[in-house]
Design an enzyme around this catalytic site. Structure first.
Site, short mmCIF file in Angstrom:
data_model
loop_
_atom_site.label_atom_id
_atom_site.label_comp_id
_atom_site.label_asym_id
_atom_site.label_seq_id
_atom_site.Cartn_x
_atom_site.Cartn_y
_atom_site.Cartn_z
N THR A 10 23.23 75.33 61.88
CA THR A 10 22.36 76.30 61.21
C THR A 10 21.80 75.78 59.90
OG1 THR A 10 23.57 78.15 62.20
CG2 THR A 10 22.29 78.63 60.23
N THR A 29 28.65 76.13 62.55
CA THR A 29 29.90 76.83 62.25
C THR A 29 30.69 77.24 63.48
OG1 THR A 29 28.75 78.96 62.12
CG2 THR A 29 28.98 77.70 60.08
N ASP A 30 30.04 77.40 64.63
CA ASP A 30 30.73 77.96 65.80
C ASP A 30 31.94 77.13 66.20
OD1 ASP A 30 29.07 80.11 65.92
OD2 ASP A 30 27.82 79.34 67.53
N ASP A 63 23.21 72.14 68.15
CA ASP A 63 23.89 73.37 67.78
C ASP A 63 25.37 73.13 68.03
OD1 ASP A 63 25.15 76.08 68.68
OD2 ASP A 63 23.36 76.62 67.55
N SER A 64 26.22 73.64 67.16
CA SER A 64 27.64 73.30 67.25
C SER A 64 28.28 73.78 68.55
CB SER A 64 28.42 73.86 66.06
OG SER A 64 28.50 75.27 66.12
N SER A 65 27.70 74.78 69.19
CA SER A 65 28.26 75.25 70.46
C SER A 65 28.13 74.20 71.55
CB SER A 65 27.59 76.55 70.89
OG SER A 65 26.19 76.36 71.06
#
Length: 562
Positions: free
Chosen positions: A27, A134-135, A102-104
């Site tokens: 993010t 952050t995920d 994206d961290s996911s």
């Protein structure tokens, strides 16, 4: 770099710390698009260069960054922060991964890419900041804490709940706080900085989906807290490597062979058995009730399923579903799991237990019994192995900080190992990396004093080989300049290397004393890390890993100081 945040005198020259920011995505670097927020490139130019707190406006300078396993180097433009409260500036550059994620979407491959980037640039920078979504940030922190072996420098991971380009965001404070910590304090751990708090990475969990206070470390207090005045570090909590080995990485961590299962009321043994019979499964993290309890019924069917899986070689680790607390087999249901061979995970987070299990299973010659034993042992401060009370002296009865450091300095200079050991028994760990008026730590003093056993002892207690004094000198530089070849070899074995800002002076000094500077890594007689590791392996076979015998022989063979 310093450990305790002491403010240097105003008439001293302002030193720079070098920090590599590794951008993985998330993010913090996102921008709006027709399909929603997406990771975007050019973070340093678009987000940092225009902000005075990240750019003091000094003339442009480039920093070399190693970008691949072949050792290819690319010059990256750098920025420098204004002078901080601690009288230091942080010079940094942002290295962006080819694919921003994206961290996911990050997995073991992404963890390995981060670890390799740190390894390639370990000797070029004082510390590292990793920008990450952050995920899955807590998983990455935990994984890296096990992958980075004998870490002697700070690795700080951070991210944000809102992009930096948004008017209202938490990205600015999180990144600036991470840079200050990384650029000023020698905390040789994988840490997570968020909302003005620095957590041990493998003790952290994401606790809020949208709040700025997104992370917490329920079973371990923060390592540091940033206030309006300064960053206060709890040095008694800081984990330090206590072995004479160089930094290296273990990257073949693969989560394909481990799984996590949350126990719930009414769960059927057949469900658990189905998971435990997945093809290739070697380890399971079992999230149980309270202090480690799970339903077993009158026929003990659940316990039998778990016991049968353990007999097949699957390691099962028991962690609590609760936010705080520890697995402790005090109830009958918990005792039955323990008797069946389920390993108590104590107060480990699920993220730490899962990544630690994957790490241990990937080690060479790993066996289920060995992995099970290691899961209950603290490797990187990821668990509290004992819940017994810890007694310590009240703060007001401790000796004066300066007085204690002075006494230790005299003992080092006099070669009094017994006295040094006595002082370290009564003083807090902070004294290991505290600095005198010249910025010299006990390791600096021991590196330039004749007593090799004292240097060896201080290194085993966790003293840092990477801190620089007020003149910007590392212990390795001082040892080589003093002509102490055995000290140089011992420091090199511990992972010491000359700082980039010492290279010019070291090359000049090597002309007059090539032997000892060759041992330090300068000149035609330079000793490679591979040679040091080969030497260490030979000594381990004959004398044991902690022996310092034979250093003098090695120094004479390669060429010591005249």
């Amino acid at each position: 770099m310093m450990e305790n945040g002491t403010v240097p005198e105003k008439n001293n020259a302002v030193l720079e710390s070098r920090v590599l920011i590794i951008m993985t995505g998330g993010t913090i670097c996102m921008r709006p698009s027709p399909s929603g927020f997406v990771p975007a490139r050019g973070f340093q130019e678009q987000c940092l260069s225009r902000v005075p707190t990240f750019n003091d406006g000094s003339p442009p300078a480039t920093i070399d960054v190693v970008v691949n396993a072949a050792g290819d180097i690319k010059s990256h433009p750098s920025l420098r922060t204004p002078q901080t409260t601690y009288g230091r500036q942080v010079r940094y550059t942002v290295f962006e991964f080819e694919e921003l994620l994206d961290s996911s979407s990050i997995d073991a491959k992404g963890w390995a890419e981060i670890a390799h980037t740190i390894e390639w640039n370990y000797t070029l920078f004082d510390s590292f900041v990793v920008l990450h979504g952050t995920d899955s940030l807590a998983y990455t922190c935990s994984a890296l804490s096990f992958m980075l072996q004998n870490l002697g420098k700070s690795v700080v991971l951070t991210g944000s709940q809102a992009p930096m380009l948004e008017l209202q965001n938490d990205a600015t404070d999180n990144l600036l706080g991470s840079l200050v910590v990384a650029g000023h304090f020698m905390i040789p751990e994988v840490c997570l900085y968020f909302n003005n708090k620095l957590f041990r990475g493998n003790r952290s969990s994401k606790v809020a989906a949208s709040d700025f206070a997104a992370f917490d470390s329920p079973n371990c207090p923060p390592l540091a807290v940033t206030t309006s005045m300064r960053t206060n570090v709890n040095w008694q909590l800081v984990y330090r490597p206590r072995s004479i080995q160089q930094f290296h990485i273990q990257t073949n961590l693969d989560t394909k062979h481990v799984a996590c299962l949350r126990i719930f009321p009414g769960i059927q043994p057949e469900m658990v058995d189905a998971v435990l019979r997945l093809d290739g499964l070697r380890g399971l993290v079992l999230e149980t009730f309270g202090a480690g309890n799970a339903p077993h019924g009158q026929d003990n069917a659940m316990t039998k399923v778990l016991a049968d899986a353990i007999k097949r070689g699957i390691v099962i680790v028991n962690v609590t579903q609760c936010l705080t607390g520890s697995v402790s087999p005090v109830y009958a249901t918990g005792m039955s799991l323990s008797n069946a061979g389920v390993v108590a995970g104590f107060d480990m987070t699920t993220e730490a237990a899962l990544t630690k299990l994957a790490y241990l299973l990937a080690l060479p010659d790993a066996t289920p019994d060995c992995v099970a034993r290691q899961m209950s042992v603290s490797l990187r401060g990821e668990l509290t192995a004992s819940s017994q009370p810890v007694f310590q002296h009240p703060i007001h009865t401790l000796p004066d900080r300066v007085q204690a450091l002075t006494i230790l300095g005299y003992a080092i200079a006099q070669g009094d190992l017994v006295r040094v050991q006595e002082i370290l028994k009564t003083e807090h760990d902070w004294i290991l990396n505290d600095a005198d008026y010249s910025g010299n730590t006990p390791i600096h003093l021991a590196a330039s004093s004749p007593g090799l056993p004292i240097l060896h002892f201080l290194l085993l207690q966790g003293g840092s080989v990477h801190l620089r004094n007020r003149n910007g000198r590392t212990p390795l530089f001082l040892a080589a300049n003093a002509g102490l070849a055995e000290h140089v070899l011992l420091l090199r074995k511990s992972g010491a290397h000359l700082h980039s800002e010492e290279q010019t002076a070291a090359h000049l000094l090597a002309r007059r004393r090539p032997g000892v500077w060759g041992l330090a890594g300068i000149g035609p007689q330079e000793i490679s890390n591979a040679e040091l590791e080969e030497e260490e392996e030979e000594k381990e076979k004959s004398r044991g890993s902690d022996s310092i015998d034979g250093l003098a022989i090695r120094a004479q063979r390669v060429g010591s100081a005249p």
